[in-house]
Design a protein around this motif. Structure first.
Motif: not given
Length: 518
Positions: A142-144, A196-198, A338-342
């Motif tokens: 799904e993310l793809y 990014t959130q998903n 910050l989401m990318e770092a996580k």
């Protein structure tokens, strides 16, 4: 009976201690299959959560904000408003206990051990998709699809975009853990933020299912601390300085200009939406549909501070408006970074799973349908063999006897036949027989018969229930004495007849025959 606060405190401490012992007992089990180890981790996690919640309740009780605990201790000590009377408090409590047992005469003691032992046999429900294969692989399809249908997921080339230019799923597995390679301009779009959130939510959910004993909050707190230092120094990968500004798409509008390449395409939005977007930026909202679209389209390639004053509405303060937009943009950039770092941290923790996923996808692409079917059958056979191995390691804490199926018999059947009673037989060499039925049956078995032969005693019904050697000898001696009185004596009781028809016993007949009288 357990309604008092002190009793609740005692029961809570007992529950925490029992759960801690169960956790130790659980970890003493050596499990072989990955599925069983995963279930074990989730069982332990559930017990830890119960310990934490119970401990929070105990903390609230000990803080005693409402002074209920203090009043209860004082009442047990007999402290009242009129003074201290220990005996009246004792007899009141005794009366309360008696009244309770009078109202509930059939109350039974619950075996708490059985209730807690059942937690070790519990199988937690863990939801995995078929592609995830009980946590072995990631399922990012799904993310793809979300990635390849976005502008930031398009190949970086000068060729015209088409469906053939979309990256493969196997390639995406190498790219999703490297968000720093995406252009910063594309990261500030609403579409990238949602993606990014998903992605972060999925990785967190997958990590919690496969690694339930890991403290994810502690891991993220460390990530946030390191990120704040890097953001302050402008060393976040893919973002450079935290205060950097440039020709980025307008974020204060509900229109994402990255989707539009010409003014004609932007005109299809409509007058009202163009007016709202222009007003939010402080630009003039009048004019025809084309004029409004051209005015808004300028913000895609030029920052607001570089636009001419004629484009701004009267009374609008351009510097303040641009500063507020820059501040909001910086905040949004920091949240996305910050989401990318996580995500990068989670990908590091799940690196082995990602590698297995890549290998699985590449292997599926190279296999034919027949090969995939044969491999699936092999995996099923392997799963069955693992289940057979699990059956050999039977959990039997009560040491119950095995039934015909090789498994422990039910506990109720164990109690019904009295298999908890032990009977020892000295004649059988102090051998133990469990249960009345086995004890009664053993008197006819070889072990007991051999012991009786060694004692030179016949194994008759007279010696049933006799297990002591001394008792068996004494009984045999009594039987022999009783048989001596009623014993048939051939010398006196055996009869003989001569030629004349006279009847003699054996002794008399023999004596007369020797004398030649007969």
């Amino acid at each position: 009976m357990s309604s008092t606060l002190l009793e609740t405190t005692r029961a809570s401490h007992e529950e925490v201690e029992r759960l801690e012992r169960l956790i130790v007992k659980e970890f003493q089990n050596d499990l072989t299959s990955s599925k069983d180890r995963l279930l074990q981790s989730h069982r332990v996690r559930n017990m830890i959560d119960t310990i934490v919640s119970t401990s929070h309740k105990l903390v609230d009780i000990y803080e005693d904000k409402d002074h209920a605990r203090k009043d209860e201790i004082a009442a047990l000590g007999g402290q009242t408003a009129s003074g201290t009377n220990v005996f009246s408090a004792f007899y009141d409590r005794l009366k309360e206990i008696r009244d309770y047992h009078r109202r509930h005469p059939a109350a039974r003691v619950v075996d708490v051990e059985e209730q807690y032992e059942a937690l070790l046999k519990e199988e937690p429900v863990i939801e995995f998709t078929g592609e995830e294969a009980h946590g072995k692989y990631l399922d990012l399809h799904e993310l793809y699809n979300q990635y390849i249908n976005a502008k930031f997921g398009m190949p970086r080339s000068g060729k015209k975009e088409s469906e053939d230019s979309h990256i493969e799923y196997s390639t995406y597995l190498n790219l999703f853990s490297q968000p720093q390679k995406i252009d910063r301009k594309l990261k500030l779009t609403r579409q990238y933020r949602e993606y990014t959130q998903n992605l972060l939510e999925y990785l967190v959910y997958f990590f919690q299912r496969t690694e339930p004993l890991q403290d994810l909050d502690k891991i993220f707190s460390k990530v946030v601390t390191e990120f704040e230092e890097q953001w302050k120094d402008g060393k976040v990968p893919g973002w450079g300085g935290g205060q950097e500004t440039g020709p980025v798409p307008a974020q204060d509008t509900s229109i994402d200009l990255d989707y539009y390449t010409t003014v004609e395409e932007l005109m299809q939005v409509g007058l009202e939406k163009l007016k709202e977007a222009l007003a939010s930026l402080g630009l003039k909202t009048g004019g025809t549909l084309q004029q409004r679209a051209e005015r808004l389209f300028l913000t895609k390639h030029f920052p607001l501070e570089k636009l001419e004053k004629k484009h701004f509405a009267k009374g609008s303060r351009v510097p303040v408006q641009n500063g507020a937009a820059a501040l909001k943009e910086n905040i949004n950039s920091k949240e996305v970074a910050l989401m990318e770092a996580k995500i990068i941290k989670l990908c590091t923790l799940l690196s082995e799973t990602i590698e297995r996923t890549k290998e699985n996808v590449e292997k599926k692409q190279a296999l034919t349908y027949e090969e995939m079917e044969s491999e699936r059958q092999e995996e099923e056979m392997q799963a069955e063999s693992e289940s057979d191995d699990d059956d050999q390691q039977i959990y039997n804490p009560l040491k119950l006897p095995m039934g015909w199926d090789g498994k422990p018999i039910p506990y109720w059947l164990y109690k019904l036949h009295g298999l908890g009673q032990e009977f020892k037989c000295e004649i059988c060499g102090n051998y133990s027989y469990w249960g009345r039925r086995a004890y009664e049956r053993h008197f006819k078995e070889f072990r007991h018969q051999h012991g009786m032969r060694c004692l030179n005693i016949p194994n008759t019904k007279n010696f049933n229930e006799i297990t002591s050697i001394e008792e068996a000898k004494e009984l045999w001696k009594r039987i022999q004495e009783r048989q001596g009185i009623n014993k048939w004596r051939p010398d006196l009781e055996e009869e003989y007849e001569d030629k004349e028809g006279n009847i003699y016993n054996k002794k008399t007949f023999t004596d007369l025959q020797r004398q030649g009288l007969i």
